[in-house]
Design an enzyme around this catalytic site. Structure first.
Site, PDB file in Angstrom:
ATOM      1  N   HIS A  70       3.995   1.391   2.270  1.00  0.00           N
ATOM      2  CA  HIS A  70       5.188   0.703   1.755  1.00  0.00           C
ATOM      3  C   HIS A  70       5.850   1.546   0.659  1.00  0.00           C
ATOM      4  O   HIS A  70       7.080   1.662   0.605  1.00  0.00           O
ATOM      5  CB  HIS A  70       4.814  -0.649   1.149  1.00  0.00           C
ATOM      6  N   HIS A  93       0.866  -1.188   0.000  1.00  0.00           N
ATOM      7  CA  HIS A  93       0.000   0.000   0.000  1.00  0.00           C
ATOM      8  C   HIS A  93       0.896   1.229   0.000  1.00  0.00           C
ATOM      9  O   HIS A  93       2.134   1.106  -0.046  1.00  0.00           O
ATOM     10  CB  HIS A  93      -0.952  -0.046   1.200  1.00  0.00           C
ATOM     11  N   LYS A 126       5.314   3.168  11.654  1.00  0.00           N
ATOM     12  CA  LYS A 126       4.066   2.439  11.967  1.00  0.00           C
ATOM     13  C   LYS A 126       4.344   1.318  12.972  1.00  0.00           C
ATOM     14  O   LYS A 126       3.573   1.084  13.892  1.00  0.00           O
ATOM     15  CB  LYS A 126       3.507   1.879  10.664  1.00  0.00           C
ATOM     16  N   SER A 161      -2.352  -0.233   6.520  1.00  0.00           N
ATOM     17  CA  SER A 161      -1.849  -1.546   6.919  1.00  0.00           C
ATOM     18  C   SER A 161      -2.429  -2.584   5.972  1.00  0.00           C
ATOM     19  O   SER A 161      -3.582  -2.463   5.536  1.00  0.00           O
ATOM     20  CB  SER A 161      -2.309  -1.853   8.352  1.00  0.00           C
TER      21      SER A 161
HETATM   22  P1  AMP Z   1       4.935  -5.101   6.585  1.00  0.00           P
HETATM   23  O1  AMP Z   1       4.757  -5.453   5.140  1.00  0.00           O
HETATM   24  O2  AMP Z   1       3.655  -4.868   7.301  1.00  0.00           O
HETATM   25  O3  AMP Z   1       5.896  -6.009   7.286  1.00  0.00           O
HETATM   26  O4  AMP Z   1       5.637  -3.678   6.568  1.00  0.00           O
HETATM   27  C1  AMP Z   1       6.852  -3.460   5.897  1.00  0.00           C
HETATM   28  C2  AMP Z   1       7.391  -2.108   6.279  1.00  0.00           C
HETATM   29  O5  AMP Z   1       6.456  -1.106   5.921  1.00  0.00           O
HETATM   30  C3  AMP Z   1       7.637  -1.977   7.790  1.00  0.00           C
HETATM   31  O6  AMP Z   1       8.862  -1.274   8.001  1.00  0.00           O
HETATM   32  C4  AMP Z   1       6.452  -1.180   8.238  1.00  0.00           C
HETATM   33  O7  AMP Z   1       6.697  -0.417   9.400  1.00  0.00           O
HETATM   34  C5  AMP Z   1       6.226  -0.283   7.038  1.00  0.00           C
HETATM   35  N1  AMP Z   1       4.851   0.228   7.016  1.00  0.00           N
HETATM   36  C6  AMP Z   1       3.702  -0.497   7.068  1.00  0.00           C
HETATM   37  N2  AMP Z   1       2.629   0.310   7.079  1.00  0.00           N
HETATM   38  C7  AMP Z   1       3.108   1.578   7.036  1.00  0.00           C
HETATM   39  C8  AMP Z   1       2.489   2.872   7.042  1.00  0.00           C
HETATM   40  N3  AMP Z   1       1.169   3.040   7.089  1.00  0.00           N
HETATM   41  N4  AMP Z   1       3.296   3.955   6.989  1.00  0.00           N
HETATM   42  C9  AMP Z   1       4.647   3.811   6.953  1.00  0.00           C
HETATM   43  N5  AMP Z   1       5.283   2.633   6.951  1.00  0.00           N
HETATM   44  C10 AMP Z   1       4.528   1.524   6.993  1.00  0.00           C
END
Ligand code: AMP
Length: 286
Positions: free
Chosen positions: A37, A34, A149, A185
């Site tokens: 990312h 999203h 986040k 998210s």
């Molecule tokens: P994930 O795919 O959920 O493991 O997230 C991958 C990376 O994206 C992690 O470093 C998260 O902290 C970051 N991330 C996820 N959602 C957000 C958001 N809304 N804003 C900024 N970074 C995000």
């Protein structure tokens, strides 16, 4: 964009960047991408010559009964989004490649992994530390970008990098939000329309607590009461924690004198969401 799916192919591709004298900026993700990312990817673009993104739904960071199986996966769509951001390399390994044998090593953080999200997700940060260490050893980035986040994760990764002397700089990028303030998210996709509307309460609660601090509230217990009360006022929210802690040691201070992390987690139906704000009592909010 090159897509590599094995460790051997990733190492070969990494060697090409080295020969070309390119620095690597790396964004580890679990996919289902999203705007949050993509903001990390754009930051990485500013920080390195070659941007690498990994997509790997890491089984070792999910507990029994959590959403590992149903976690949303759409590699084709993700690859399209990343190509649109001029990403250089997508690393999407298979589970068997990352974990050919069940891991024997565990990563601990002297207790920091047992508070906040770690209290209700035992073993989660051990799994995160393990996979990030492995990814760093494979990708060998000069810079890696994480999101605020996951505030506790970002802090623990910094500790991991310092204590294990990884030669990588950690950058933490701000939270990207929906119009009503809900932090983006991959798990928001699980929410029913009613739950989605209700989930806006997390950011509203954080904003109110931040406002209270800006207006002079210095008692963290009072800030936590305010946060918890506001979230409890939403019938569809089932509160996990509402905490006001020091941003470095994640403990509740006696009084709010240094920057604090306001962190909340709540379930909406079966979906557990988290959010946070960093507040400097001297004025700044991020
Ligand atoms: P994930 O795919 O959920 O493991 O997230 C991958 C990376 O994206 C992690 O470093 C998260 O902290 C970051 N991330 C996820 N959602 C957000 C958001 N809304 N804003 C900024 N970074 C995000």
């Amino acid at each position: 964009m090159d897509t590599v799916t094995t460790l051997a192919a990733a190492r070969e591709r990494r060697a090409a960047d080295r020969v070309a004298g390119k620095t690597v900026a790396f964004v580890p993700t679990m996919g289902s991408l999203h705007e949050g990312h993509l903001a990390l990817v754009r930051r990485a673009r500013e920080l390195g010559d070659s941007v690498w993104v990994s997509i790997f739904v890491n089984p070792t960071q999910f507990g029994p009964g959590e959403d590992f199986e149903r976690y949303p996966r759409d590699l084709a769509r993700d690859a399209e989004l990343l190509a649109g951001e001029s990403v250089d390399v997508l690393f999407a390994p298979a589970t068997g490649d990352m974990y050919p044998t069940p891991p024997r090593v565990t990563v601990g953080y002297s207790g920091l992994e047992n508070v906040l999200c770690g209290a209700s997700r035992p073993g989660h940060f051990a799994g995160v530390g393990l996979v990030v260490a492995k990814l760093f050893n494979i990708v060998e980035p000069q810079v890696a970008v994480f999101g605020q986040k996951d505030a506790q994760q970002a802090l623990l990764i910094r500790r991991l990098v310092e204590d294990l002397s990884f030669d990588v700089r950690i950058e933490v990028a701000p939270i990207v939000r929906e119009a009503d303030g809900l932090a983006m998210s991959s798990r928001n996709a699980y929410l029913s329309p009613q739950e989605r509307r209700a989930a806006g309460v997390l950011y509203r609660a954080l904003e109110e607590a931040a406002e209270a601090i800006r207006n002079g509230e210095r008692n963290p217990a009072e800030v936590e009461r305010l946060l918890a009360g506001r979230i409890a006022g939403e019938p569809l929210a089932d509160l996990d924690y509402a905490s006001c802690v020091d941003r470095e040691d994640l403990r509740r201070p006696a009084i709010i004198g240094r920057p604090v992390l306001l962190a909340v987690a709540a379930r909406f139906g079966s979906t557990r969401l988290i959010d946070n704000l960093l507040i400097d009592p001297r004025g700044e909010t991020t």
